[in-house]
Design a protein around this motif. Structure first.
Motif, PDB file in Angstrom:
ATOM      1  N   UNK A  38       2.249  13.502  13.963  1.00  0.00           N
ATOM      2  CA  UNK A  38       1.216  12.909  14.810  1.00  0.00           C
ATOM      3  C   UNK A  38       1.721  12.926  16.250  1.00  0.00           C
ATOM      4  N   UNK A  39       0.943  13.559  17.129  1.00  0.00           N
ATOM      5  CA  UNK A  39       1.339  13.687  18.520  1.00  0.00           C
ATOM      6  C   UNK A  39       0.641  12.640  19.380  1.00  0.00           C
ATOM      7  N   UNK A  40       1.420  11.960  20.230  1.00  0.00           N
ATOM      8  CA  UNK A  40       0.865  11.137  21.299  1.00  0.00           C
ATOM      9  C   UNK A  40       1.086  11.912  22.595  1.00  0.00           C
ATOM     10  N   UNK A  41       0.009  12.259  23.281  1.00  0.00           N
ATOM     11  CA  UNK A  41       0.090  13.018  24.516  1.00  0.00           C
ATOM     12  C   UNK A  41       0.162  12.062  25.712  1.00  0.00           C
ATOM     13  N   UNK A  42       1.154  12.268  26.589  1.00  0.00           N
ATOM     14  CA  UNK A  42       1.323  11.398  27.753  1.00  0.00           C
ATOM     15  C   UNK A  42       0.696  12.046  28.992  1.00  0.00           C
ATOM     16  N   UNK A  43       0.541  11.258  30.049  1.00  0.00           N
ATOM     17  CA  UNK A  43      -0.134  11.745  31.247  1.00  0.00           C
ATOM     18  C   UNK A  43       0.842  12.347  32.263  1.00  0.00           C
ATOM     19  N   UNK A  44       1.916  12.922  31.773  1.00  0.00           N
ATOM     20  CA  UNK A  44       2.886  13.596  32.640  1.00  0.00           C
ATOM     21  C   UNK A  44       3.681  14.569  31.783  1.00  0.00           C
ATOM     22  N   UNK A  51       2.749   0.149  13.308  1.00  0.00           N
ATOM     23  CA  UNK A  51       3.411   1.273  13.965  1.00  0.00           C
ATOM     24  C   UNK A  51       3.377   2.511  13.069  1.00  0.00           C
ATOM     25  N   UNK A  52       3.692   3.638  13.679  1.00  0.00           N
ATOM     26  CA  UNK A  52       3.793   4.886  12.933  1.00  0.00           C
ATOM     27  C   UNK A  52       4.799   5.810  13.615  1.00  0.00           C
ATOM     28  N   UNK A  53       5.284   6.777  12.864  1.00  0.00           N
ATOM     29  CA  UNK A  53       6.185   7.769  13.438  1.00  0.00           C
ATOM     30  C   UNK A  53       5.357   8.773  14.227  1.00  0.00           C
ATOM     31  N   UNK A  54       5.812   9.094  15.447  1.00  0.00           N
ATOM     32  CA  UNK A  54       5.056  10.006  16.305  1.00  0.00           C
ATOM     33  C   UNK A  54       6.009  10.974  16.996  1.00  0.00           C
ATOM     34  N   UNK A  55       5.416  11.998  17.571  1.00  0.00           N
ATOM     35  CA  UNK A  55       6.097  12.883  18.510  1.00  0.00           C
ATOM     36  C   UNK A  55       5.372  12.746  19.837  1.00  0.00           C
ATOM     37  N   UNK A  56       6.121  12.527  20.912  1.00  0.00           N
ATOM     38  CA  UNK A  56       5.515  12.413  22.233  1.00  0.00           C
ATOM     39  C   UNK A  56       5.450  13.787  22.882  1.00  0.00           C
ATOM     40  N   UNK A  57       4.300  14.147  23.405  1.00  0.00           N
ATOM     41  CA  UNK A  57       4.112  15.458  24.025  1.00  0.00           C
ATOM     42  C   UNK A  57       3.715  15.350  25.476  1.00  0.00           C
ATOM     43  N   UNK A  58       4.337  16.203  26.321  1.00  0.00           N
ATOM     44  CA  UNK A  58       3.940  16.285  27.715  1.00  0.00           C
ATOM     45  C   UNK A  58       2.750  17.212  27.882  1.00  0.00           C
ATOM     46  N   UNK A  59       2.221  17.279  29.111  1.00  0.00           N
ATOM     47  CA  UNK A  59       0.979  18.032  29.313  1.00  0.00           C
ATOM     48  C   UNK A  59       1.198  19.415  29.901  1.00  0.00           C
ATOM     49  N   UNK A  76       8.440  17.952  24.895  1.00  0.00           N
ATOM     50  CA  UNK A  76       8.204  16.900  23.901  1.00  0.00           C
ATOM     51  C   UNK A  76       9.421  15.999  23.801  1.00  0.00           C
ATOM     52  N   UNK A  77       9.223  14.884  23.160  1.00  0.00           N
ATOM     53  CA  UNK A  77      10.308  13.924  22.897  1.00  0.00           C
ATOM     54  C   UNK A  77      10.088  13.404  21.488  1.00  0.00           C
ATOM     55  N   UNK A  78      11.056  13.687  20.598  1.00  0.00           N
ATOM     56  CA  UNK A  78      10.791  13.349  19.190  1.00  0.00           C
ATOM     57  C   UNK A  78      11.921  12.623  18.486  1.00  0.00           C
ATOM     58  N   UNK A  79      12.928  12.194  19.212  1.00  0.00           N
ATOM     59  CA  UNK A  79      13.991  11.465  18.516  1.00  0.00           C
ATOM     60  C   UNK A  79      14.630  10.451  19.434  1.00  0.00           C
ATOM     61  N   UNK A  80      14.931   9.323  18.867  1.00  0.00           N
ATOM     62  CA  UNK A  80      15.643   8.290  19.604  1.00  0.00           C
ATOM     63  C   UNK A  80      17.036   8.162  19.043  1.00  0.00           C
ATOM     64  N   UNK A  81      17.958   7.800  19.895  1.00  0.00           N
ATOM     65  CA  UNK A  81      19.371   7.790  19.553  1.00  0.00           C
ATOM     66  C   UNK A  81      19.680   6.912  18.339  1.00  0.00           C
ATOM     67  N   UNK A  82      19.001   5.766  18.242  1.00  0.00           N
ATOM     68  CA  UNK A  82      19.414   4.805  17.233  1.00  0.00           C
ATOM     69  C   UNK A  82      18.809   5.065  15.850  1.00  0.00           C
ATOM     70  N   UNK A  83      17.676   5.753  15.752  1.00  0.00           N
ATOM     71  CA  UNK A  83      17.075   5.937  14.422  1.00  0.00           C
ATOM     72  C   UNK A  83      16.636   7.372  14.152  1.00  0.00           C
ATOM     73  N   UNK A  84      16.823   8.268  15.112  1.00  0.00           N
ATOM     74  CA  UNK A  84      16.486   9.685  14.953  1.00  0.00           C
ATOM     75  C   UNK A  84      14.994   9.960  14.801  1.00  0.00           C
ATOM     76  N   UNK A  85      14.194   8.931  14.878  1.00  0.00           N
ATOM     77  CA  UNK A  85      12.745   9.102  14.820  1.00  0.00           C
ATOM     78  C   UNK A  85      12.102   8.179  15.847  1.00  0.00           C
TER      79      UNK A  85
END
Length: 476
Positions: A341-347, A375-383, A390-399
């Motif tokens: 699931x992608x969340x698209x950001x405004x930058x 909440x849900x697991x997502x992938x953040x996408x730039x425009x 994209x940004x799809x992993x955080x240091x502490x939980x890998x998701x």
């Protein structure tokens, strides 16, 4: 069982954070459903300035400097250490005047890495932000444009400018152009960690060559120049592991050897490398590391029966990194398959946080609002049109987990990336032309006025199409 699963699915983002970390924390808390950063009302800033938005919270710079100074003072007192401590800020982390001038309010010194840094030094002196007594450590592989500017500082009375020799030929430039007695440093080429593609750093002079270089080129010229400092910096930073302690010991032992034939040598510069908080689960014992560093240097000097050196550090990311945040709006949701699931950001991450794709850096990411949503697991996408945006992993939980959007809510989800103040603007370029012509976001400064009140003001507006067209030659 099905009911328990259903209950788990309905857990809120607040539940997730409280189950995973100690929260709230000193720099982060939630009030009335909205995240606060160092007590700053982010909801107010978003409503006032919109997104995408960069904010620089200048008081954090001073608190970081004070923390380091206090910890070194504690270590020096604990070990009855006989040298002094000097805190330098490396300008390459963030060259902005509001950053450097804020740091200078707290009694620090400076480190430079290129010729144009010296122009910053000149402007600071013109504005009476520094005096000619300030320590200026000049690093980098130096071209003539750099060495000539260093020479001019020395010739005009900046008595604590210390050019750090990066190679053997560099000294020749100062011999020709510096007309007054001056101080020198030598950068020791570190052995790279085993995972690095090179055995030895390209920066500095090999440790085994330094004693001979000193005898042949520096000894006997004490009336013209004196070796005052040994410098080391390790790419991986100051870490409690065998590699770090091994490299530190090499430099300290070299100092002890040199000190016996070079009485003028009186300082060791351990560079930068303190990590900053990139996760709510961040756990780094700064005081322990400082205590150990001071203890290691003292122990080696006592064993060799030589005086203890002054200790210099060049903290860049540690100084400015935790002072900045980037805030985006989620402008759309795209479900591309049954797992992503992608969340698209405004930058764009490529243009505003280049370390996320350049070196895989992980920043501390938190939602600003909707903390009570499931909440849900997502992938953040730039425009941008780049597949790497994209940004799809955080240091502490890998998701990456973020609150669900809940349909057509009047308020979008706001996402903050925190502690982004070091290197991002220096790498991506401030203003100018960005990938896909994505504009640079509005940049807001937060600082205390003369009365101690926190104020906010716009340092730079969002970049316009006209400014980019002019750079590209479409507008004369």
């Amino acid at each position: 069982m099905n009911r328990r699963i259903a209950d788990l699915v309905q857990n809120t983002y607040t539940d997730l954070v409280h189950q995973t970390f100690d929260f709230p924390q000193k720099d982060f808390n939630v009030e009335n459903g909205y995240l606060k950063f160092n007590g700053v009302d982010l909801k107010y800033l978003i409503e006032k300035y919109g997104t995408p938005l960069k904010i620089s919270y200048l008081p954090k710079i001073g608190s970081q400097i004070k923390q380091a100074k206090d910890m070194f003072a504690n270590a020096i007192k604990k070990h009855k250490y006989e040298g002094q401590y000097y805190y330098c800020y490396c300008t390459k982390s963030s060259h902005f005047s509001f950053v450097v001038e804020e740091a200078l309010k707290h009694g620090i010194h400076l480190e430079t890495s290129f010729a144009y840094d010296i122009e910053i030094i000149n402007k600071l002196y013109e504005k009476r932000k520094i005096t000619k007594d300030i320590h200026i450590i000049c690093n980098g592989y130096k071209q003539k444009s750099y060495t000539s500017r260093i020479a001019k500082l020395l010739n005009t009375g900046f008595k604590n400018v210390v050019p750090i020799l990066d190679n053997k030929d560099e000294l020749l430039a100062y011999k020709k152009s510096v007309k007054v007695p001056f101080k020198l440093g030598i950068r020791v080429a570190a052995e790279e960690e085993p995972t690095f593609p090179f055995y030895t750093s390209r920066l500095g002079i090999r440790a085994k060559d330094i004693l001979e270089f000193y005898v042949d080129n520096i000894e006997g010229y004490e009336d013209k120049f004196q070796l005052k400092m040994l410098h080391i910096f390790l790419n991986k930073g100051i870490k409690d592991d065998i590699y770090y302690w091994s490299e530190l010991n090499k430099v300290v032992n070299l100092y002890c050897q040199l000190k016996k034939i070079c009485p003028e040598l009186d300082s060791i510069n351990i560079g930068g490398g303190f990590p900053i908080k990139h996760s709510l689960g961040f756990d780094y014992d700064y005081q322990f590391m400082i205590n150990e560093i001071v203890g290691v240097i003292k122990s080696a000097c006592k064993k060799a029966k030589v005086p203890m050196p002054n200790i210099f550090t060049e903290f860049g990311s540690y100084t400015v990194g935790e002072s900045m945040a980037h805030i985006y709006s989620v402008i759309g949701e795209k479900v591309q398959n049954d797992r992503e699931c992608w969340y698209m950001i405004d930058s764009s991450f490529i243009t505003t946080l280049p370390d996320t794709w350049g070196i895989g850096e992980k920043f501390l990411m938190l939602p600003i609002n909707k903390w009570e949503n499931p909440y849900q697991r997502v992938v953040l996408g730039g425009i941008t049109c780049d597949s790497h945006d994209y940004y799809d992993s955080e240091e502490h939980i890998n998701e990456v987990f973020l609150p669900k959007l809940n349909g057509e809510s009047a308020e979008p989800l706001y996402v903050g990336f925190f502690h982004t103040g070091a290197y991002q603007d220096q790498i991506s370029g401030y203003g100018g032309i960005k990938h896909c012509m994505i504009p640079s976001p509005k940049h807001v400064i937060l600082e205390h006025d003369k009365n101690g009140k926190l104020i906010d003001w716009v340092y730079a507006k969002e970049q316009t199409a006209q400014s980019m067209l002019k750079l590209l030659g479409y507008i004369k």
